[in-house]
Design a protein around this motif. Structure first.
Motif, PDB file in Angstrom:
ATOM      1  N   ASN A 261      49.879  49.217  83.290  1.00 31.40           N
ATOM      2  CA  ASN A 261      50.289  49.326  84.690  1.00 31.40           C
ATOM      3  C   ASN A 261      50.730  50.736  85.067  1.00 31.40           C
ATOM      4  O   ASN A 261      51.569  50.906  85.959  1.00 31.40           O
ATOM      5  N   ILE A 262      50.211  51.739  84.393  1.00 30.05           N
ATOM      6  CA  ILE A 262      50.461  53.125  84.768  1.00 30.05           C
ATOM      7  C   ILE A 262      49.144  53.727  85.250  1.00 30.05           C
ATOM      8  O   ILE A 262      48.142  53.704  84.529  1.00 30.05           O
ATOM      9  N   ASP A 263      49.157  54.232  86.479  1.00 28.71           N
ATOM     10  CA  ASP A 263      47.971  54.820  87.112  1.00 28.71           C
ATOM     11  C   ASP A 263      46.813  53.827  87.176  1.00 28.71           C
ATOM     12  O   ASP A 263      45.640  54.180  87.006  1.00 28.71           O
ATOM     13  N   GLY A 264      47.147  52.552  87.415  1.00 26.74           N
ATOM     14  CA  GLY A 264      46.124  51.540  87.623  1.00 26.74           C
ATOM     15  C   GLY A 264      45.455  51.022  86.359  1.00 26.74           C
ATOM     16  O   GLY A 264      44.494  50.249  86.436  1.00 26.74           O
ATOM     17  N   LEU A 265      45.944  51.400  85.178  1.00 27.65           N
ATOM     18  CA  LEU A 265      45.349  50.971  83.913  1.00 27.65           C
ATOM     19  C   LEU A 265      46.103  49.766  83.372  1.00 27.65           C
ATOM     20  O   LEU A 265      47.329  49.796  83.257  1.00 27.65           O
ATOM     21  N   VAL A 266      45.376  48.692  83.058  1.00 29.65           N
ATOM     22  CA  VAL A 266      45.986  47.530  82.396  1.00 29.65           C
ATOM     23  C   VAL A 266      45.458  47.486  80.968  1.00 29.65           C
ATOM     24  O   VAL A 266      44.276  47.745  80.713  1.00 29.65           O
ATOM     25  N   THR A 267      46.342  47.157  80.058  1.00 30.81           N
ATOM     26  CA  THR A 267      45.990  47.214  78.634  1.00 30.81           C
ATOM     27  C   THR A 267      46.269  45.887  77.949  1.00 30.81           C
ATOM     28  O   THR A 267      47.027  45.045  78.449  1.00 30.81           O
ATOM     29  N   CYS A 268      45.674  45.740  76.804  1.00 28.76           N
ATOM     30  CA  CYS A 268      45.858  44.537  75.993  1.00 28.76           C
ATOM     31  C   CYS A 268      45.591  44.912  74.535  1.00 28.76           C
ATOM     32  O   CYS A 268      44.753  45.773  74.252  1.00 28.76           O
ATOM     33  N   VAL A 269      46.299  44.263  73.617  1.00 26.61           N
ATOM     34  CA  VAL A 269      46.166  44.552  72.185  1.00 26.61           C
ATOM     35  C   VAL A 269      45.790  43.266  71.449  1.00 26.61           C
ATOM     36  O   VAL A 269      46.399  42.217  71.675  1.00 26.61           O
ATOM     37  N   LEU A 270      44.799  43.355  70.583  1.00 30.99           N
ATOM     38  CA  LEU A 270      44.395  42.231  69.741  1.00 30.99           C
ATOM     39  C   LEU A 270      44.720  42.541  68.292  1.00 30.99           C
ATOM     40  O   LEU A 270      44.511  43.664  67.832  1.00 30.99           O
ATOM     41  N   ARG A 271      45.222  41.516  67.586  1.00 31.23           N
ATOM     42  CA  ARG A 271      45.604  41.683  66.182  1.00 31.23           C
ATOM     43  C   ARG A 271      44.811  40.714  65.300  1.00 31.23           C
ATOM     44  O   ARG A 271      45.308  39.657  64.904  1.00 31.23           O
ATOM     45  N   PRO A 272      43.581  41.052  64.947  1.00 27.89           N
ATOM     46  CA  PRO A 272      42.812  40.161  64.058  1.00 27.89           C
ATOM     47  C   PRO A 272      43.372  40.187  62.645  1.00 27.89           C
ATOM     48  O   PRO A 272      43.901  41.194  62.180  1.00 27.89           O
ATOM     49  N   SER A 273      43.242  39.068  61.965  1.00 23.66           N
ATOM     50  CA  SER A 273      43.744  38.940  60.585  1.00 23.66           C
ATOM     51  C   SER A 273      42.587  38.899  59.608  1.00 23.66           C
ATOM     52  O   SER A 273      41.710  38.031  59.704  1.00 23.66           O
ATOM     53  N   ASN A 274      42.571  39.840  58.673  1.00 19.56           N
ATOM     54  CA  ASN A 274      41.589  39.865  57.567  1.00 19.56           C
ATOM     55  C   ASN A 274      40.163  39.680  58.068  1.00 19.56           C
ATOM     56  O   ASN A 274      39.511  38.663  57.811  1.00 19.56           O
ATOM     57  N   ALA A 275      39.683  40.688  58.784  1.00 22.06           N
ATOM     58  CA  ALA A 275      38.322  40.628  59.313  1.00 22.06           C
ATOM     59  C   ALA A 275      37.297  40.662  58.181  1.00 22.06           C
ATOM     60  O   ALA A 275      37.463  41.375  57.193  1.00 22.06           O
ATOM     61  N   PHE A 276      36.238  39.879  58.336  1.00 21.07           N
ATOM     62  CA  PHE A 276      35.149  39.885  57.365  1.00 21.07           C
ATOM     63  C   PHE A 276      33.855  39.548  58.095  1.00 21.07           C
ATOM     64  O   PHE A 276      33.870  39.036  59.220  1.00 21.07           O
ATOM     65  N   GLY A 277      32.744  39.854  57.455  1.00 15.10           N
ATOM     66  CA  GLY A 277      31.452  39.532  58.039  1.00 15.10           C
ATOM     67  C   GLY A 277      30.392  40.524  57.602  1.00 15.10           C
ATOM     68  O   GLY A 277      30.665  41.453  56.824  1.00 15.10           O
ATOM     69  N   PRO A 278      29.174  40.356  58.077  1.00 15.66           N
ATOM     70  CA  PRO A 278      28.098  41.301  57.749  1.00 15.66           C
ATOM     71  C   PRO A 278      28.469  42.716  58.187  1.00 15.66           C
ATOM     72  O   PRO A 278      29.016  42.927  59.261  1.00 15.66           O
ATOM     73  N   GLY A 279      28.171  43.677  57.327  1.00 11.91           N
ATOM     74  CA  GLY A 279      28.507  45.069  57.637  1.00 11.91           C
ATOM     75  C   GLY A 279      29.891  45.475  57.196  1.00 11.91           C
ATOM     76  O   GLY A 279      30.300  46.623  57.421  1.00 11.91           O
TER      77      GLY A 279
END
Length: 579
Positions: free
Chosen positions: A190-208
């Motif tokens: 909410n500063i200068d029209g920017l809205v933010t969000c944070v994601l906290r994934p746990s132990n990511a895995f997968g191809p690559g």
């Protein structure tokens, strides 16, 4: 076939945002970035700008499923690529101008031994991204953090949620800096029209995956993959990469409608199905043809070995790994599961790929690292155990491994009788030998005077050749004695030069063990050795994998301790001589 595209300013298709939305994926060629880019392109309705600092040119392999989608999008103008270093604000501004959403996923191949570089990429990079988004009037910024920012490794926690405060001290520098970057992202809301969000994934895995699965395979190849750190019953949450990409898109969509409940907040992302950490590891390794872990090692032993490694390699300026050993131990031994209900409630997130399906596709994508163990499984019954090989695969092996119980018991009784004759009957060793020789002489003489037939039983005579020693046997014995003598003299000369610290350590340990053994009576020593011979090899053959595993850990710890002692001893001697 690999197609290379060079990144220039003209490669970035800015678009007007009237018909389709434009997004920027910072770190779009990393592990999670690739999944996010692929999902955005599959959904359609997005012009995707792939920004990454890994190289100045984009290499895509059209034969790969994800790269084929990107290749088609690059050709149609739906996607573009630009080299962006987050330490340079001007480069970020160039790629974010006119974008609606910025997905910020940091690179994972950061050299943790260069703190300044880590800080500039993670913390200063977050500041630069925020400033660029505000200057370019970007409306939404979603940052990919980590569930580890609430975990300091000090205790098990069954379920973490967003209400838990982050610890003041982190065991890993990357997590510490990521927590700082997460705080900057959330404060910029909410500063200068920017809205933010944070994601906290746990132990990511997968191809690559560039870290977790390759680490497991390397441990399995080195023989350390058979060990379980701790009890092996600790629970963990794992998140498939495509589900993490889905969560980012859910967050971007939700920031448009329910800003109050989402903006400036952090959300845990999981597959909603916690499982035992070592069961997950076992499924991955078994799927790739390796043996599942089965030997449990106390956590303190693993921590001790890793601390020795870390100390020695820090002193020698040699890097053992770009990841903190302490973090790996905590991950493998602690229970860490996370409550994902807030993401379900406010972001509308739910996994689109089940955990079982994610594990299966991950194993398939790493088929190049698989081990062809069918030959070993089919021929394992034919392979001799190490105990048999050590004992020579002959009569001695059959006796000490209890292959023929009658013969083993007979040999044990004979040895027990000799032990009693020499050590427990109260005579001196010399008189015991004399009486034994007398008994053997009388027996042989009496045997020689027996009739050739006794009650229809033929008496087989002992040939005189049985008591003769051939010339070749005498020569071989003399050669062996001379070889042992010369080898001993050579070792003494090397010790006299004072150059081989490893040999000095071995001789010291051997002499100390000999001193300890001789401090007890010879009878006790021989008795223990006899019991050990008839039990140890048999037990070793039954539990060979477990004992080998424990031996490897012990040997590794001893070698590292010896190296540390050798390094410190040399320094102390040099300091003493200088003074």
């Amino acid at each position: 076939m690999v197609v290379t595209m060079t990144a220039t300013a003209s490669d970035v298709a800015y678009g007007d945002g009237s018909e389709t939305r434009t997004c920027v994926v910072l770190g779009g060629r990393g592990f999670l970035g690739r999944s996010l880019v692929t999902r955005l392109l599959r959904l359609g309705g997005w012009i995707v700008r792939v920004a990454d600092s890994s190289s100045h040119s984009l290499q895509v392999d059209p034969s790969s499923a994800s790269d084929s989608i990107l290749f088609a999008a690059l050709s149609s103008g739906q996607a573009s690529f630009c080299h962006v270093d987050v330490r340079d604000t001007s480069q970020i501004i160039k790629v974010t101008k006119g974008a609606d959403v910025v997905f910020y996923i940091e690179r994972t191949d950061i050299d943790t031994h260069d703190f300044y570089n880590c800080y500039m990429i993670i913390v200063q990079g977050a500041k630069n991204v925020i400033n660029s988004c505000q200057e370019c009037k970007v409306r939404r910024l979603i940052y990919n953090s980590s569930a580890d920012v609430v975990f300091d490794g000090s205790q098990d926690k069954l379920i973490w949620d967003e209400s838990f405060s982050c610890p003041g001290k982190f065991p890993d520098v990357l997590i510490d800096l990521k927590f700082q970057a997460e705080g900057l992202i959330r404060l910029a809301n909410n500063i200068d029209g920017l809205v933010t969000c944070v994601l906290r994934p746990s132990n990511a895995f997968g191809p690559g995956d560039t870290w977790f699965v390759p680490l497991l395979v390397n441990l399995a190849k080195s023989g350390l993959g058979k060990f379980i750190t701790g009890s092996g019953e600790n629970m963990s949450d794992f998140t498939y990469a495509e589900n993490i990409a889905h969560a980012h898109i859910c967050a971007a969509e939700t920031l448009d409608s329910r800003i109050v409940s989402v903006a400036g907040k952090a959300f845990f992302i999981t597959n909603l199905k916690p499982m035992m950490f070592w069961e997950f590891v076992s499924l991955i390794l078994e799927g790739l043809g390796y043996q599942r872990p089965f030997i449990k090692i106390p956590t303190w032993i693993v921590a001790y070995v890793l601390s020795l490694l870390q100390r020695i390699h820090e002193e020698s300026h040699f890097r053992i790994d770009k990841y903190s050993p302490h973090s790996i131990v905590q991950l493998a031994s602690r229970t860490t599961t996370f409550d994902c209900s807030e993401a379900q409630k406010h972001l509308g997130y739910s996994p689109i790929i089940y955990l079982e399906d994610g594990i299966k596709s991950t194993i398939e994508s790493f088929s190049r690292l698989a081990k062809d163990s069918s030959f070993m499984r089919d021929n394992n019954f034919k392979e001799q155990s190490k105990a048999v090989k050590l004992l020579g695969s002959g009569i001695v092996a059959d006796v000490l491994l209890w292959r023929e119980i009658k013969r083993t018991l007979l040999c044990f009784l004979i040895l027990a009788s000799l032990f009693y004759w020499f050590f427990l009957c109260g005579r001196t060793f010399t008189s015991s030998v004399a009486k034994l020789l007398l008994l053997v002489t009388v027996t042989l003489y009496g045997y020689g005077n027996l009739s050739s037939k006794i009650r229809a039983f033929a008496i087989k005579r002992i040939s005189s050749s049985c008591f003769e020693i051939t010339e070749s046997t005498v020569k071989n014995s003399l050669r062996s004695v001379s070889y042992i003598w010369n080898r001993g003299i050579r070792h003494i000369k090397l010790l006299g030069k004072g150059e081989d610290w490893s040999k000095f350590f071995k001789v010291t340990v051997f002499l100390y063990f000999t001193k300890w053994a001789l401090s007890y009576s010879l009878a006790v020593f021989v008795g223990i050795a006899m019991v050990f011979a008839f039990t140890a090899f048999f037990v070793y053959e039954q539990y060979e994998p477990v004992i080998d595993g424990l031996g490897e850990v012990l040997f590794y710890g001893i070698m590292e301790s010896k190296e540390l002692l050798r390094r410190n001893l040399r320094t102390l001697i040099a300091s003493f001589l200088q003074n």
